[in-house]
Every structure is written in C-alpha cells, then in structure tokens.
Design a protein around this motif. Structure first.
Motif, PDB file in Angstrom:
ATOM      1  N   LEU A   1      74.055 -47.740  59.817  1.00  0.00           N
ATOM      2  CA  LEU A   1      73.875 -46.697  58.876  1.00  0.00           C
ATOM      3  C   LEU A   1      73.358 -47.219  57.891  1.00  0.00           C
ATOM      4  O   LEU A   1      74.003 -47.839  57.022  1.00  0.00           O
ATOM      5  CB  LEU A   1      75.130 -45.749  58.632  1.00  0.00           C
ATOM      6  N   PHE A   2      71.834 -46.685  57.441  1.00  0.00           N
ATOM      7  CA  PHE A   2      71.197 -47.112  56.208  1.00  0.00           C
ATOM      8  C   PHE A   2      71.150 -45.685  55.408  1.00  0.00           C
ATOM      9  O   PHE A   2      70.982 -44.823  55.856  1.00  0.00           O
ATOM     10  CB  PHE A   2      69.933 -47.678  56.500  1.00  0.00           C
ATOM     11  N   ALA A   3      71.593 -45.778  54.149  1.00  0.00           N
ATOM     12  CA  ALA A   3      71.201 -44.901  53.361  1.00  0.00           C
ATOM     13  C   ALA A   3      70.344 -45.215  52.265  1.00  0.00           C
ATOM     14  O   ALA A   3      70.003 -46.195  51.483  1.00  0.00           O
ATOM     15  CB  ALA A   3      72.665 -44.404  52.355  1.00  0.00           C
ATOM     16  N   ILE A   4      69.431 -44.178  51.914  1.00  0.00           N
ATOM     17  CA  ILE A   4      68.206 -44.295  50.865  1.00  0.00           C
ATOM     18  C   ILE A   4      68.221 -43.273  49.917  1.00  0.00           C
ATOM     19  O   ILE A   4      68.152 -41.896  50.399  1.00  0.00           O
ATOM     20  CB  ILE A   4      66.671 -44.173  51.661  1.00  0.00           C
ATOM     21  N   LEU A   5      68.424 -43.377  48.803  1.00  0.00           N
ATOM     22  CA  LEU A   5      68.126 -42.515  47.544  1.00  0.00           C
ATOM     23  C   LEU A   5      66.678 -42.636  47.212  1.00  0.00           C
ATOM     24  O   LEU A   5      66.487 -43.647  46.480  1.00  0.00           O
ATOM     25  CB  LEU A   5      69.243 -42.710  46.470  1.00  0.00           C
ATOM     26  N   ALA A   6      65.976 -41.480  47.433  1.00  0.00           N
ATOM     27  CA  ALA A   6      64.393 -41.608  47.104  1.00  0.00           C
ATOM     28  C   ALA A   6      64.380 -40.651  46.133  1.00  0.00           C
ATOM     29  O   ALA A   6      64.816 -39.284  46.165  1.00  0.00           O
ATOM     30  CB  ALA A   6      63.835 -41.353  48.475  1.00  0.00           C
ATOM     31  N   PHE A   7      63.199 -40.984  45.196  1.00  0.00           N
ATOM     32  CA  PHE A   7      63.029 -40.003  44.115  1.00  0.00           C
ATOM     33  C   PHE A   7      61.493 -39.489  44.499  1.00  0.00           C
ATOM     34  O   PHE A   7      60.531 -40.338  44.642  1.00  0.00           O
ATOM     35  CB  PHE A   7      63.118 -40.483  42.930  1.00  0.00           C
ATOM     36  N   VAL A   8      61.361 -38.127  44.526  1.00  0.00           N
ATOM     37  CA  VAL A   8      60.353 -37.541  45.056  1.00  0.00           C
ATOM     38  C   VAL A   8      59.723 -36.540  44.284  1.00  0.00           C
ATOM     39  O   VAL A   8      60.634 -35.807  43.620  1.00  0.00           O
ATOM     40  CB  VAL A   8      60.356 -37.215  46.434  1.00  0.00           C
ATOM     41  N   ASP A   9      58.556 -36.129  44.725  1.00  0.00           N
ATOM     42  CA  ASP A   9      57.988 -34.720  43.845  1.00  0.00           C
ATOM     43  C   ASP A   9      58.371 -33.551  44.588  1.00  0.00           C
ATOM     44  O   ASP A   9      58.529 -32.361  43.859  1.00  0.00           O
ATOM     45  CB  ASP A   9      56.241 -34.863  43.667  1.00  0.00           C
ATOM     46  N   SER A  10      58.768 -33.461  45.669  1.00  0.00           N
ATOM     47  CA  SER A  10      58.768 -32.243  46.427  1.00  0.00           C
ATOM     48  C   SER A  10      59.676 -32.577  47.843  1.00  0.00           C
ATOM     49  O   SER A  10      59.719 -33.787  48.141  1.00  0.00           O
ATOM     50  CB  SER A  10      57.636 -31.412  46.732  1.00  0.00           C
ATOM     51  N   GLN A  11      59.983 -31.365  48.501  1.00  0.00           N
ATOM     52  CA  GLN A  11      60.949 -31.656  49.768  1.00  0.00           C
ATOM     53  C   GLN A  11      59.760 -32.077  50.891  1.00  0.00           C
ATOM     54  O   GLN A  11      60.077 -33.196  51.656  1.00  0.00           O
ATOM     55  CB  GLN A  11      61.322 -30.282  50.220  1.00  0.00           C
ATOM     56  N   ALA A  12      58.631 -31.786  50.592  1.00  0.00           N
ATOM     57  CA  ALA A  12      57.526 -32.448  51.672  1.00  0.00           C
ATOM     58  C   ALA A  12      57.351 -33.734  51.450  1.00  0.00           C
ATOM     59  O   ALA A  12      57.167 -34.359  52.429  1.00  0.00           O
ATOM     60  CB  ALA A  12      56.296 -31.686  51.226  1.00  0.00           C
ATOM     61  N   ASN A  13      57.468 -34.376  50.225  1.00  0.00           N
ATOM     62  CA  ASN A  13      57.197 -35.744  50.206  1.00  0.00           C
ATOM     63  C   ASN A  13      58.468 -36.600  50.875  1.00  0.00           C
ATOM     64  O   ASN A  13      58.502 -37.473  51.369  1.00  0.00           O
ATOM     65  CB  ASN A  13      57.280 -36.285  48.648  1.00  0.00           C
ATOM     66  N   LEU A  14      59.660 -35.834  50.816  1.00  0.00           N
ATOM     67  CA  LEU A  14      60.753 -36.259  51.365  1.00  0.00           C
ATOM     68  C   LEU A  14      60.630 -36.687  52.961  1.00  0.00           C
ATOM     69  O   LEU A  14      60.909 -37.381  53.692  1.00  0.00           O
ATOM     70  CB  LEU A  14      62.172 -35.909  51.111  1.00  0.00           C
ATOM     71  N   GLU A  15      59.966 -35.528  53.462  1.00  0.00           N
ATOM     72  CA  GLU A  15      59.711 -35.579  55.104  1.00  0.00           C
ATOM     73  C   GLU A  15      58.597 -36.579  55.235  1.00  0.00           C
ATOM     74  O   GLU A  15      58.792 -37.262  56.271  1.00  0.00           O
ATOM     75  CB  GLU A  15      59.135 -33.799  55.060  1.00  0.00           C
ATOM     76  N   SER A  16      57.628 -36.693  54.405  1.00  0.00           N
ATOM     77  CA  SER A  16      56.669 -37.750  54.757  1.00  0.00           C
ATOM     78  C   SER A  16      57.161 -39.060  54.943  1.00  0.00           C
ATOM     79  O   SER A  16      56.853 -39.823  55.381  1.00  0.00           O
ATOM     80  CB  SER A  16      55.527 -37.557  53.566  1.00  0.00           C
ATOM     81  N   LEU A  17      58.329 -39.235  53.754  1.00  0.00           N
ATOM     82  CA  LEU A  17      59.037 -40.428  53.717  1.00  0.00           C
ATOM     83  C   LEU A  17      59.576 -40.743  55.168  1.00  0.00           C
ATOM     84  O   LEU A  17      59.419 -41.836  55.705  1.00  0.00           O
ATOM     85  CB  LEU A  17      60.011 -40.548  52.667  1.00  0.00           C
ATOM     86  N   THR A  18      60.446 -39.641  55.756  1.00  0.00           N
ATOM     87  CA  THR A  18      60.898 -40.260  56.951  1.00  0.00           C
ATOM     88  C   THR A  18      60.075 -40.433  57.968  1.00  0.00           C
ATOM     89  O   THR A  18      60.214 -41.181  58.941  1.00  0.00           O
ATOM     90  CB  THR A  18      61.765 -38.845  57.313  1.00  0.00           C
ATOM     91  N   LYS A  19      58.837 -39.794  58.081  1.00  0.00           N
ATOM     92  CA  LYS A  19      57.884 -39.817  59.136  1.00  0.00           C
ATOM     93  C   LYS A  19      57.270 -41.237  58.998  1.00  0.00           C
ATOM     94  O   LYS A  19      57.063 -41.941  60.082  1.00  0.00           O
ATOM     95  CB  LYS A  19      56.772 -38.764  59.036  1.00  0.00           C
ATOM     96  N   ARG A  20      57.164 -41.568  57.679  1.00  0.00           N
ATOM     97  CA  ARG A  20      56.320 -42.824  57.565  1.00  0.00           C
ATOM     98  C   ARG A  20      57.447 -43.968  57.884  1.00  0.00           C
ATOM     99  O   ARG A  20      56.986 -44.891  58.718  1.00  0.00           O
ATOM    100  CB  ARG A  20      56.310 -43.183  55.928  1.00  0.00           C
TER     101      ARG A  20
END
Length: 314
Positions: free
Chosen positions: A241-260
C-alpha cells in the motif's frame, strides 16, 4: 508521533538477524544438556499460544528440531502466571498433544524481550540431576542472560530501524517518515491556500514469490516517484500500500493524477492489479492528515470491492 514498539510477533528463525548468534545459543544448550544430563535441552519462542523450537540438543529423535512448531496449553498457562524470579511452576506438561508430553520432568526458565514481554522458554527435559537443580540453576541463568542480551540488541536495532524515515525496499518514505513529513508539508501548504488530496494505491497482485513481489513494488514506487512534484509526499505505508499526499488546484486535478498513474503503470507494462482510493480537502477544512488518510482508505475499500465484483471504478 510516538515511536512504535518493536515487532515481537515474528518467528526468530524466519529471517537472519545480525544481533542474534544462534551458534552461541546452541553452544549454551549443549553445555546445559551435558551438565544436567538431560534427554533434551530446548529454547522455545512463544507467539500467540504457539511455540517454535529456536534451537535444541536431543540425544535421540524427540521431534524437537529447529523450526518445529506446536501448542502446549499447560506451558502457556505457566508462562502467563509467572510473576516471580526463577523457574516456571511447571514440572510436567499436561497437554497430551504437546511435543513435551513424553517427558517426565521439565525445568522451564522464562525468557523475555527487553520491554518485559515474554519471548519464550528455556527447557531442560528429563534431567538426571534435577535434585541438584538449585546448584546448577546459575548455569541456566547465565545462558538466559546471554540470550536476553542478544534479544535486547535485536529489539534496539528494530527501534532504530523504525526511527529511520526511509523504506528499505523502495527507498520511499516509510510509515514513520510519512507521518512525520506529511503533516508538516500539509500545514505549510495551507498557509498558501493550496488544496490537498490523499491517494492510496494498493497492489492486489498475487505474486509467485518474494523476489517477484519485491520487483513489482519497486516498479510501482518508481512510477509514483516520477509522477510526483517536489512538494508532494509519497510513502509505502504497508506491505503493498502506497500513500501520496498531493497538492492540487482542484479535485479534477486529483482525478487526473490517478489516471496518469494508472496510464504510466500500463505504459511500463507492469503486470499489477491496482486499486486506488482518494480523498480531497480544501484548505478551509483544516483536517489533520489522519482523517484524510482514513477517508481515502474507505474509498479504496469501496473501489477494491467493485474490482473484485467485476465492476468499474467510480
């Protein structure tokens, strides 16, 4: 964050430990067996009601070879009730299924980890000199002191390892490092109004062996590392299990991160079955890192169940 206790729930013989010298333990048992003129001398490790032979000396085949595991209810009860110094209140095993049931007399000296938790027992079985055990008891106590000194060394080494912030397998942060670094980074980012999200990435792959699993986890760690920005914090917080604390501009950016991440895993032909859980919080929520991780974990469980049922991740 408080330092976790050292792990005393693993069998000693399952891995090599630089702090433990089993040949020296064996030498002590050989001497005790000779002085006590016993049928067998054994060091047993105790975990959750079960015993494993760490090392032994036996004159004949008594099925007490190193690595042998068995239960003994009467020995367990004696170990739990022991509060005084010296031998356990046990002269013979009352458990007919135990490997110790064949012996008519037992001299049992408890062994402890440095935090006072039971490690196991040192046993002298069917001694021909049991009447003189008080004179010979210092020999057992010397052997006990040597064994417990090495257990203390192992215990301290485990604590030092847990104080390290780096995961040995992936060179990412370990759970201690994540819980140390993530809250600081989150607090700093909120001063500048940054949005934050937690991504939990779990490898659900059934690997054929330890080497294949280690290689798979290293590959996933490399993908995560290459897709993170300098301000983000990533760690391996459990086995797969990996954990990532990511700083984004919006929730859409977080979804883009997971897709990437998923796209990159597929691009590198990493044969892994991945489940992802996310949580997103604005700077005004002022939640600590723990509830953010818990929300992502709940989302992970829901998505994992969908995958197992053949559904599509929401």
């Amino acid at each position: 964050m408080l330092l976790e206790c050292a792990d005393t729930s693993l069998w000693l013989r399952e891995a090599d430990h630089p702090a433990i010298t089993l040949p020296r333990w064996q030498q002590q048992l050989d001497l005790l067996n000779e002085f006590y003129q016993a049928q067998a001398s054994v060091v047993l490790q105790f975990i959750d009601g079960e015993y494993q032979v760490v090392c032994s000396r036996q004159h004949t085949d008594l099925n007490l070879y190193a690595g042998t595991q068995f239960h003994d209810a009467s020995l367990t009860q004696a170990l739990k009730n022991h509060t005084a110094y010296g031998l356990l209140d046990l002269t013979k095993s009352q458990d007919p299924k135990s490997h110790l049931a064949r012996f008519n007399s037992l001299l049992a000296l408890p062994l402890y980890w440095s935090d006072g938790q039971p490690f196991g027992v040192m046993l002298i079985c069917d001694s021909q000199r049991s009447k003189h055990f008080q004179r010979l008891l210092p020999l057992m106590e010397n052997a006990k002191a040597l064994i417990q000194a090495e257990l203390k060394h192992l215990f301290l080494m485990q604590q030092i390892q847990m104080m390290s912030v780096q995961d040995d397998l992936t060179c990412m942060l370990n759970p201690y490092g994540f819980n140390l670094m993530a809250p600081r980074q989150l607090s700093l980012s909120r001063r500048f109004g940054s949005h934050a999200g937690i991504v939990l990435l779990q490898d659900m792959t059934s690997y054929k062996g330890v080497m294949e699993q280690s290689q798979g986890l290293r590959q996933l760690a490399r993908v995560i590392h290459h897709n993170m920005r300098d301000a983000d914090v990533s760690a391996r917080i459990e086995d797969g299990l990996f954990a990532i604390l990511a700083f984004v501009d919006s929730q859409a950016n977080l979804e883009s991160l997971t897709k990437r991440l998923l796209k990159q895993i597929a691009k590198e032909e990493i044969k892994a079955e991945i489940a992802i859980g996310v949580s997103f919080f604005t700077p005004t929520t002022h939640l600590a890192i723990e509830p953010m991780v818990e929300a992502a974990r709940q989302n992970l469980h829901a998505n994992r169940e969908l995958k197992q049922q053949g559904g599509v991740k929401a």
